[in-house]
Design a protein around this motif. Structure first.
Motif, PDB file in Angstrom:
ATOM      1  N   VAL A  31       6.490 -96.928  62.237  1.00 34.45           N
ATOM      2  CA  VAL A  31       7.182 -95.894  61.460  1.00 34.45           C
ATOM      3  C   VAL A  31       7.998 -96.509  60.330  1.00 34.45           C
ATOM      4  N   ALA A 113       4.904 -92.063  59.785  1.00 33.51           N
ATOM      5  CA  ALA A 113       5.766 -91.202  60.599  1.00 33.51           C
ATOM      6  C   ALA A 113       4.958 -90.361  61.581  1.00 33.51           C
ATOM      7  N   ILE A 117       5.358 -91.328  65.473  1.00 30.91           N
ATOM      8  CA  ILE A 117       6.167 -90.376  66.229  1.00 30.91           C
ATOM      9  C   ILE A 117       5.324 -89.640  67.263  1.00 30.91           C
ATOM     10  N   ALA A 143       4.487 -83.130  67.190  1.00 32.59           N
ATOM     11  CA  ALA A 143       5.412 -84.102  66.600  1.00 32.59           C
ATOM     12  C   ALA A 143       4.771 -84.796  65.410  1.00 32.59           C
ATOM     13  N   ALA A 147       6.675 -84.569  61.847  1.00 32.61           N
ATOM     14  CA  ALA A 147       7.170 -85.815  61.256  1.00 32.61           C
ATOM     15  C   ALA A 147       6.330 -86.231  60.057  1.00 32.61           C
ATOM     16  N   ALA A 151       7.757 -86.651  56.185  1.00 37.07           N
ATOM     17  CA  ALA A 151       7.630 -87.910  55.445  1.00 37.07           C
ATOM     18  C   ALA A 151       6.712 -87.745  54.236  1.00 37.07           C
TER      19      ALA A 151
END
Length: 463
Positions: A31, A113, A117, A143, A147, A151
């Motif tokens: 990440v 991300a 994640i 998720a 995420a 991003a």
């Protein structure tokens, strides 16, 4: 990467390897590396490519000596693994987007991300898994989408200044969201293709395709689509029902096929839908030909030749995208050529495959040029190849008769369809057996390659 916790092993060697490895640390590094995409606002494209190549070299030669905990058991034995694919994927993004660093940055953010994640959330939360992939959880995919979208939007907006002609603000705010959702879904496909490659490619392709939309065309395109909607709903509902009753498609195939048919009708009206119907009929008839012999050889299509949801996306997904670009994009003629080439490729490839399995006297591998049993992945036969080329020619003529493309593009379409089929055969012979790609992915690649080759040939020849 799996979203579910890995089971403990009783082998002492494996336990020692797991003790050295920290999946949490690996994903946190995954990440955090996305932060380097912030540099794309200031550095030049050659500098970015050089840095990405340097990162790949670092991961090859230096990282194994200083960060052993990042390596999963077996990584060092495999040679190629995620720690190498990650910087390689970033390098490919930069090479593919020299003038659109915002697309490269947003795709990088979705990869960093979203993918990272997803693993952390899936392992922490657990819960239900996807029906087609028990290693991917719904929580992990959710998720990923959230995420990755966050991003992607942040980096797309941040790097707008690095683009000579910055995109509209609404593009930077919405396109990465759609790309992240699509990448999250692609990540759940149960194949061994590394997520770093599939996620990066999916995100970049989605962002590029959305960038083809022309905002000035939208006000005039929406009323046109609305006018076509009633006929689109009625015709596709009727065909889906009839196809399911006739057992030519499964329930999932009927539903998704109807959705794709509606999309194509909205984008290109009845001519586009008519070409879709023609290719569907051609593929269905070809699947039923010689069915008894194919069943005896164990090489008949699954479900007795019935088409499922995967078949619908694989063979007509690219065409549906092209239909939308034709409706909303600034180059409808090029989009219509890509549409025709994609559908022709899907139909002619099925014709080639089914005729070859039904009546091919000998089949040979496209990689080794040696004889192989009928139905072998990547196998070709003279009878099937000739049937495929004739099918491509006839379907291209249908596209011309429907007014979708000009007669000067027939050669481009046939060349594109043939090239896509050869690429699919080569990839099938090399990557389907190990499980890196599956048949539906190969068909999708076939239609996408056909569309790109047809556009290239038409541009080169001036057709």
């Amino acid at each position: 990467m799996s979203h579910v916790p890995a089971p403990r092993s009783s082998g002492s060697g494996t336990l020692a390897a797991r003790a050295e490895h920290s999946e949490t640390a690996r994903q946190l590094v995954h990440v955090s590396m996305g932060a380097f995409a912030l540099l794309l606002r200031w550095i030049t494209w050659p500098e970015a490519v050089a840095l990405a190549a340097g990162a790949l070299a670092f991961n090859v030669f230096v990282l194994p000596r200083v960060a052993g905990m990042l390596y999963r058991p077996g990584d060092r034995d495999r040679g190629l693994h995620g720690i190498l694919y990650y910087p390689f994927a970033v390098l490919l993004l930069l090479l593919a987007c020299p003038t659109r660093l915002d697309i490269a940055a947003a795709s990088w953010g979705i990869l960093a991300a979203g993918d990272g994640i997803a693993t952390l959330a899936g392992r922490a939360v657990g819960g239900r898994t996807w029906p087609w992939n028990r290693e991917k959880t719904l929580a992990g995919s959710a998720a990923f989408a959230i995420a990755g979208a966050a991003a992607g939007v942040a980096l797309a907006w941040w790097c707008r200044a690095a683009v000579a002609s910055p995109p509209a603000p609404i593009y930077s705010l919405l396109a990465p969201v759609a790309a992240a959702i699509l990448a999250a879904l692609v990540e759940t496909i149960p194949v061994r293709l590394d997520d770093n490659l599939s996620v990066a490619a999916t995100a970049a392709a989605a962002l590029w395709l959305i960038s083809l939309a022309s905002l000035p065309r939208i006000p005039e395109a929406l009323p046109l689509a609305a006018a076509r909607l009633p006929a689109a709903l009625a015709l596709n509902a009727l065909v889906a029902y009839a196809g399911h009753r006739a057992r030519t498609v499964s329930m999932s195939g009927a539903l998704l096929g109807a959705a794709i048919g509606i999309t194509i009708y909205l984008g290109l009206g009845w001519p586009g839908w008519a070409l879709l119907l023609a290719t569907f009929i051609a593929a269905t008839v070809a699947s039923r030909l010689g069915l008894k012999r194919k069943m005896l050889l164990g090489i008949a299509e699954e479900r007795g030749g019935r088409r499922g949801a995967g078949n619908a996306i694989a063979n007509t997904g690219v065409a549906a995208i092209a239909a939308l670009v034709a409706l909303f994009g600034s180059s409808p003629e090029a989009a219509q050529l890509a549409f025709a080439a994609a559908l022709v490729a899907g139909g002619s490839d099925t014709i080639a495959s089914e005729i070859g399995k039904a009546w091919g006297r000998s089949t040979w591998s496209v990689t080794s040029l040696t004889r192989v049993p009928p139905g072998t992945s990547g196998a070709m036969s003279l009878e099937g190849t000739v049937a495929g080329i004739i099918g491509a020619l006839l379907l291209a003529v249908v596209a011309v008769a429907l007014g979708l493309v000009s007669s000067t593009t027939i050669v481009s379409i046939v060349v594109g369809a043939t090239a896509g089929s050869l690429l699919e055969s080569w990839l099938g012979a090399t990557l389907e057996g190990p499980g890196i790609l599956n048949n539906d992915m190969l068909n999708f690649i076939n239609t996408a390659a056909a569309a790109l080759v047809a556009l290239g040939v038409a541009t080169w020849s001036g057709a």
